[in-house]
Design an enzyme around this catalytic site. Structure first.
Site, PDB file in Angstrom:
ATOM      1  N   HIS A 144       0.819  -1.208   0.000  1.00 15.69           N
ATOM      2  CA  HIS A 144       0.000   0.000   0.000  1.00 15.69           C
ATOM      3  C   HIS A 144       0.854   1.262   0.000  1.00 15.69           C
ATOM      4  O   HIS A 144       2.034   1.251   0.363  1.00 15.69           O
ATOM      5  CB  HIS A 144      -0.936   0.015   1.217  1.00 15.69           C
ATOM      6  CG  HIS A 144      -0.210   0.048   2.528  1.00 15.69           C
ATOM      7  ND1 HIS A 144       0.348   1.203   3.047  1.00 15.69           N
ATOM      8  CD2 HIS A 144       0.069  -0.930   3.423  1.00 15.69           C
ATOM      9  CE1 HIS A 144       0.931   0.931   4.203  1.00 15.69           C
ATOM     10  NE2 HIS A 144       0.779  -0.365   4.461  1.00 15.69           N
ATOM     11  N   GLU A 187      -2.386  -6.959   7.414  1.00 18.82           N
ATOM     12  CA  GLU A 187      -1.124  -6.929   8.146  1.00 18.82           C
ATOM     13  C   GLU A 187      -1.234  -7.824   9.384  1.00 18.82           C
ATOM     14  O   GLU A 187      -2.333  -8.209   9.802  1.00 18.82           O
ATOM     15  CB  GLU A 187      -0.812  -5.475   8.541  1.00 18.82           C
ATOM     16  CG  GLU A 187       0.494  -5.246   9.278  1.00 18.82           C
ATOM     17  CD  GLU A 187       1.707  -5.697   8.500  1.00 18.82           C
ATOM     18  OE1 GLU A 187       1.991  -6.915   8.538  1.00 18.82           O
ATOM     19  OE2 GLU A 187       2.375  -4.850   7.878  1.00 18.82           O
TER      20      GLU A 187
END
Length: 213
Positions: A9, A82
């Site tokens: 990202h 994550e």
């Protein structure tokens, strides 16, 4: 044969501040938004067939820029999140060391089955996170054809590099993980191979790599 574009990202304010995000849903900052626009332009001619993303906003918004340029939807997979760091989330390294010295030592020692104190959510061990990361990508690849873009997080990318290179996931990281970088793998149905890693030429300047080594 499936070509895989693994993408981290774009930048967030917490990346800049070196503050652990984990499962906390932090959005892109202004630089991150610039990065993902550049990423979408760079990948528009790649012939991408599908775009997958973590359900966290910073990954979703990055994936949307790629998908919009390619005329595709974003397929969300929470397995691409994550690592959950439990009570570490929202803290900088020095704060973690001060508040949780023993857990911090275990983290820095990369103890695979150490579980950090719980916060809003229970923490994952390294081993659990590695298994989740790999299994999520394998699940995507089982139904994929052509070229697939997978937008995820630094920790996931670290473990997918270990998986594809055949190295032990407990080994310290010796490779870069940049915001909005492109990392190319190839999947033959049995195993993945790394073709290139850490492409950032589309970003005009070097992106931030603050992932814990």
């Amino acid at each position: 044969m499936t070509d895989i574009l693994l993408i981290r990202h774009g930048e967030t304010d917490w990346n800049v501040d070196q503050r652990l995000q984990g499962h906390i849903d932090i959005g892109l900052n202004a630089e991150g938004r610039r990065q993902v626009l550049a990423l979408g332009v760079a990948l528009a001619g790649e012939g991408i067939d599908a775009v997958f993303a973590s359900d966290l906003q910073r990954a979703r918004d990055t994936a949307q820029a790629i998908a919009t340029a390619a005329g595709l939807p974003v397929e969300i997979d929470a397995g691409l999140r994550e690592r959950c760091y439990g009570a570490f989330e929202g803290l900088r390294h020095v704060e973690i060391e001060q508040r949780y010295p023993e857990a911090y030592r275990q983290w820095r020692a990369r103890e695979p089955d150490a579980r950090f104190p719980a916060g809003e959510r229970p923490a994952e061990t390294m081993r659990e996170f590695y298994q989740r990361s790999v299994q999520s990508v394998q699940r995507i690849l089982a139904g994929a054809q052509g070229k697939v873009a997978i937008v995820t997080h630094g920790g996931v990318l670290e473990y997918l590099h270990h998986w594809a290179s055949g190295s032990d996931f407990v080994l310290p990281r010796s490779f870069d993980i940049f915001n909005a970088s492109v990392n190319r793998l190839q999947w033959d149905g049995q195993r993945a191979r790394i073709r290139s890693w850490g492409e950032i030429g589309h970003l005009q300047r070097e992106a931030l790599d603050e992932v814990d080594r």
